[in-house]
Design an enzyme around this catalytic site. Structure first.
Site, short mmCIF file in Angstrom:
data_model
loop_
_atom_site.label_atom_id
_atom_site.label_comp_id
_atom_site.label_asym_id
_atom_site.label_seq_id
_atom_site.Cartn_x
_atom_site.Cartn_y
_atom_site.Cartn_z
N ASP A 93 -4.62 -1.33 16.67
CA ASP A 93 -4.08 -1.30 15.15
C ASP A 93 -4.07 0.08 14.81
OD1 ASP A 93 -3.19 -2.39 13.00
OD2 ASP A 93 -4.79 -3.98 12.78
N ASP B 134 4.32 40.53 25.13
CA ASP B 134 4.21 38.86 24.73
C ASP B 134 2.90 38.42 24.84
OD1 ASP B 134 4.26 39.06 27.74
OD2 ASP B 134 4.19 36.73 27.70
N ARG C 72 -1.43 -10.64 10.03
CA ARG C 72 -0.12 -11.07 10.46
C ARG C 72 -0.21 -11.74 11.57
NH1 ARG C 72 3.58 -8.71 12.47
NH2 ARG C 72 2.47 -6.61 12.84
N TYR D 153 16.19 -3.88 15.14
CA TYR D 153 14.95 -4.22 14.44
C TYR D 153 14.14 -5.27 15.21
CZ TYR D 153 11.29 -5.59 11.17
OH TYR D 153 10.02 -5.81 10.61
N VAL E 208 -6.58 -4.14 6.04
CA VAL E 208 -7.60 -5.39 5.61
C VAL E 208 -8.92 -4.79 5.41
CG1 VAL E 208 -8.39 -7.36 6.09
CG2 VAL E 208 -5.98 -6.93 6.11
N TYR F 27 5.93 43.89 30.85
CA TYR F 27 7.13 43.49 32.08
C TYR F 27 7.10 41.83 32.08
CZ TYR F 27 9.46 42.29 36.45
OH TYR F 27 10.38 42.17 37.14
N ARG G 37 7.79 -13.57 12.29
CA ARG G 37 8.61 -13.58 13.54
C ARG G 37 8.50 -14.95 14.40
NH1 ARG G 37 7.97 -8.98 17.36
NH2 ARG G 37 10.36 -9.57 17.62
N GLY H 73 0.78 -1.17 0.08
CA GLY H 73 -0.09 0.12 0.07
C GLY H 73 0.88 1.39 -0.05
N HIS I 282 2.98 4.76 11.56
CA HIS I 282 1.98 3.85 11.17
C HIS I 282 1.22 2.90 12.17
CE1 HIS I 282 2.77 4.10 6.60
NE2 HIS I 282 3.94 4.65 6.97
N LYS J 257 -10.19 -1.94 5.08
CA LYS J 257 -10.53 -1.00 3.68
C LYS J 257 -10.48 -1.78 2.42
CE LYS J 257 -9.08 3.29 5.91
NZ LYS J 257 -8.56 4.80 5.85
#
Ligand code: GDG
Length: 729
Positions: free
Chosen positions: A371, A678, A272, A85, A376, A498, A310, A30, A164, A378
């Site tokens: 998430d 200020d 996943r 990683y 998925v 001041y 993994r 994507g 992300h 969409k």
């Protein structure tokens, strides 16, 4: 010519083959599709890790091949991959950012050291291609330190950052031992993008609590750089998913699926392998459906795809084993000769198979525990070209903020998820159509190209905003102009606020007292009879009297309610009333009772609620509440509410610094008028003074003033240059 540089951990490329014979293919995920319109043009490039540990001897060859695809590699050793990683990114940031800190986070010092080292490695590659005019877009949690590393080397370059995954609440984020370094790294960007407003809000909260930076709405002022924090919900390539459903290969698979699942409704789930995806909880809910609603036996199947990830890491292996066991149990318990409750696949499929499943399945069950967005959901919507199908979506997925016509569920609530399945399986076609048309229009409109465009436009706007603030900053040239006007004038008046202008804010108002340097400065300025120096403040007249009655300055206290000119006595504006005070006081007191650390200051014609010492967040919450409460009370009393820096002041409308300043200009022929201030109340002066006046705002907020300076230090420096000039003349 300037170029755009995209940086992410992984390059959008698939490397196959063996050592010595690698093959490269672009991989169109994507993100790669969305950014394709950018990184493939002109000199633009995408920098990242190619995805395999490439031996040094082969690196040059791969670099050359990647160059043809507009890609620039960052080669990482196996050790770097393990620590930066797998270690820091996936064992610290991933669990903490997905609210699994207590179960899965492992804060290992060596991982952190590698994370810094690899971020620097990315920086070096970026610097080898970047020029100061380029635009840089850094992606995701593996590279949180990179924006500031680049900023240090190229201070003016345009940097965007997008996360992300979710940004967690401050209470989670603060657990990370290296939290301030991570935030400082991110704040190197000019624009920080998140999927949802909640993520942006969490980031703002963490940054302003953990670092000495201020924010006003979604802008963080970090030194003299304004950084914008925004939500940009990421979209998908809607066209691609819609048109895939018409391709021959997809149509064939659709036909096959229809045949295989004749008379059975299919619930689809695609993830996943990850603990954040709620896969076990989903299985639990499906099992409940079969137990509580036996009428669905042989009528419904769960088609569950889990993409390997993994699974050599013990926690992931354990999760995989648990899923295997659970699926085995459910199937073992409920299977019949002609029907399988769960069709479970632990592998990935070609996009054509996915498209067929998206197009044909009756329900898509997306129930992550957390998430960032979830693409998925969409993709399922984009594939429903016949406006049928039902999406069940976890409220913990970023997508739930946009796809509000999905059946939204809390994924931890098994009963709710089970009931949602029943609702989905029994929903009539008209209702399905109504919901799907709405969701499809959202997914079509907010597609990935739109997302990239919005982000890039905003980054350009942020740069312009910074630029316009910079041009307003008193530059060397402006300073020379002011000096020249000052030197050529024969009768000058200088209005000085001041607090925040001549002195910095302190934890309590009593601590912000004038110092010797300030007295010397005022003495130098006022030693020339052509100079009229006015200290014009919201402070009580007693305060200003104690500090400045022995100087040659004119004094205006309480925003103009009190004046002391030409060394005479204090004078109070006539005709003002303070009868309103008891009513307002009562309201303020109720806030003091409920807000530890806040207090009330009483002035002659105003009441001030101070919250500088109140716990961060609570002060802002209460002050908003108080403002709306007071709005009704003051409407018919001729009062004005002034929100200031950690204060809310209620005063008589007639009192106004601008009006007080004009009194001093009346019937005088000053040929040099300058005002510095200020806050909010100083805007009245900036607006009231004649147009040729020099008006300077302190701080970098929007203002009616012509110029701005950053802080009292710069104010004193400017004033000192003027007096030094005088001494030389
Ligand atoms: C992050 C955030 C955020 C899945 N199985 C197969 C397959 N997929 C594709 C899907 C989809 C993608 O993988 C998964 O996207 P997600 O959004 O669900 O999650 P992530 O990519 O892990 O990650 C997430 C996203 O970034 C974007 O910002 O939404 O929250 O975690 O595109 O289609 N593709 C193919 N076969 C499969 O079996 N071909």
């Amino acid at each position: 010519m300037s170029k755009t540089i995209i940086i992410s951990n992984r390059l959008p490329v698939k490397i196959t083959g063996q050592e010595g014979d690698y093959k490269l293919e672009p991989s169109e995920g994507g993100l790669a599709t969305g950014l394709g319109s950018i990184y493939k043009q002109g000199d633009n490039v995408w920098i990242g890790w190619p995805g395999v540990d490439v031996a040094e001897a082969e690196q040059q060859g791969i670099t050359d091949q990647l160059r043809d695809l507009s890609l620039v590699p960052v080669y990482l050793s196996q050790e770097e991959i393990n620590e930066y990683y797998e270690g820091f990114s996936n064992d610290v940031l991933w669990p903490v950012f997905h609210y699994y800190a207590s179960t899965y986070a492992n804060y290992k010092q060596s991982n952190w050291e590698y994370y810094q080292q690899v971020n620097k490695k990315f920086r070096d590659v970026v610097l080898s291609v970047a020029e100061p005019d380029d635009t840089i877009w850094v992606h995701d949690y593996q590279l949180l330190l990179l924006p500031n590393l680049i900023r240090t080397a190229l201070p003016d370059i345009s940097i965007g950052f997008f996360l992300h995954i979710p940004f967690p609440s401050y209470e989670m984020f603060r657990l990370i031992p290296w939290r301030t370094e991570l935030l400082e790294g991110m704040l190197g960007a000019d624009l920080l993008g998140f999927h949802t407003f909640d993520d942006a809000r969490h980031f703002l909260s963490a940054a302003t609590r953990l670092l000495p930076v201020h924010s006003s709405s979604n802008i963080i002022n970090n030194g003299d750089r304004s950084i914008v924090v925004e939500s940009f919900p990421m979209g998908i390539d809607n066209e691609k998913y819609a048109s895939l459903t018409k391709e021959t290969e997809v149509l064939e698979q659709i036909k096959l699926l229809k045949h295989n699942f004749k008379g059975v409704q299919i619930i689809l789930s695609v993830d996943r392998l990850d603990y954040s995806k709620g896969i076990l909880q989903r299985l639990h809910a499906f099992e409940m459906l079969l137990k509580e609603h036996p009428e669905y036996k042989e009528k419904v199947s769960l088609y569950m795809i889990v993409v390997p990830s993994r699974d050599t890491v013990p926690q992931y292996k354990e999760l995989r084993d648990q899923i295997d066991k659970r699926v085995g149990n459910i199937n073992g318990m409920h299977r019949t000769m002609d029907w399988n409750p769960i069709h479970y696949y632990y592998r990935s499929f070609p996009i054509e198979t996915l498209s067929a499943l998206y197009h044909i399945t009756d329900v898509c069950l997306v129930t992550p525990m957390r998430d960032g967005m979830n693409l998925v959901s969409k993709e399922y919507v984009a594939s429903r070209t016949k406006n049928d199908g039902v999406l069940i979506l976890s409220e913990m997925a970023g997508a739930s903020k946009e796809l509000i016509e999905a059946i939204i569920v809390n994924p931890t609530n098994t009963v709710e998820v089970c009931n949602a399945m029943v609702t989905a399986l029994t929903m009539d076609a008209t209702e399905k159509k109504r919901r799907m048309i709405h969701m499809r229009s959202i997914v079509a409109k907010f597609n990935v190209t739109h997302w990239v465009k919005l982000f890039m436009i905003k980054l350009g706007e942020v740069k312009e905003m910074q630029q316009s603030l910079r041009t307003k900053h008193v530059s060397y040239k402006t300073e020379q102009d002011i000096k020249e006007q000052f030197a050529n004038a024969s009768k000058r008046i200088i209005f000085l606020d001041y607090d925040g202008t001549l002195v910095n804010f302190k934890p309590t108002a009593d601590q912000a007292i004038p110092d010797k340097d300030l007295y010397d400065l005022l003495e130098n300025l006022t030693s020339d009879p052509a100079n009229h120096v006015v200290i014009i403040s919201g402070r009580k007249h007693e305060n200003l009297n104690d500090w400045f009655c022995d100087t040659n300055t004119e004094l205006v206290a309480e925003h103009g309610a009190w004046t002391k000119f030409n060394g005479q006595k204090w004078h109070r504006i006539p005709g003002l009333t303070d009868h309103w005070k008891p009513d307002v006081m009562q309201v303020l007191e109720s806030y003091v009772d409920r807000t530890p650390g806040s207090f009330i200051e009483e002035k002659t014609y105003s009441l001030v609620w101070h919250f500088r010492k109140v716990e961060d967040g609570l002060g802002e919450l209460r002050s908003n509440e108080l403002m709306s409460n007071l709005k009704y009370l003051v409407s018919d009393k001729g009062l004005q509410i002034l929100p200031g820096d950690k204060v809310i002041e209620v005063k008589n409308m007639e009192i106004n610094k601008g009006r007080a300043a004009l009194t001093l200009l009346e019937n005088q022929d000053y040929d040099f008028v300058m005002a510095l201030g200020d806050d909010h109340t100083d805007e009245d002066i900036f607006r009231a003074l004649p147009p040729e006046s020099i008006t300077i705002k302190i701080g970098s907020n929007n203002s009616a003033a012509k110029y701005y300076l950053r802080n009292p230090f710069e104010v004193r420096r400017l004033l000192r240059t003027l007096t030094q000039l005088e001494q030389r003349v």
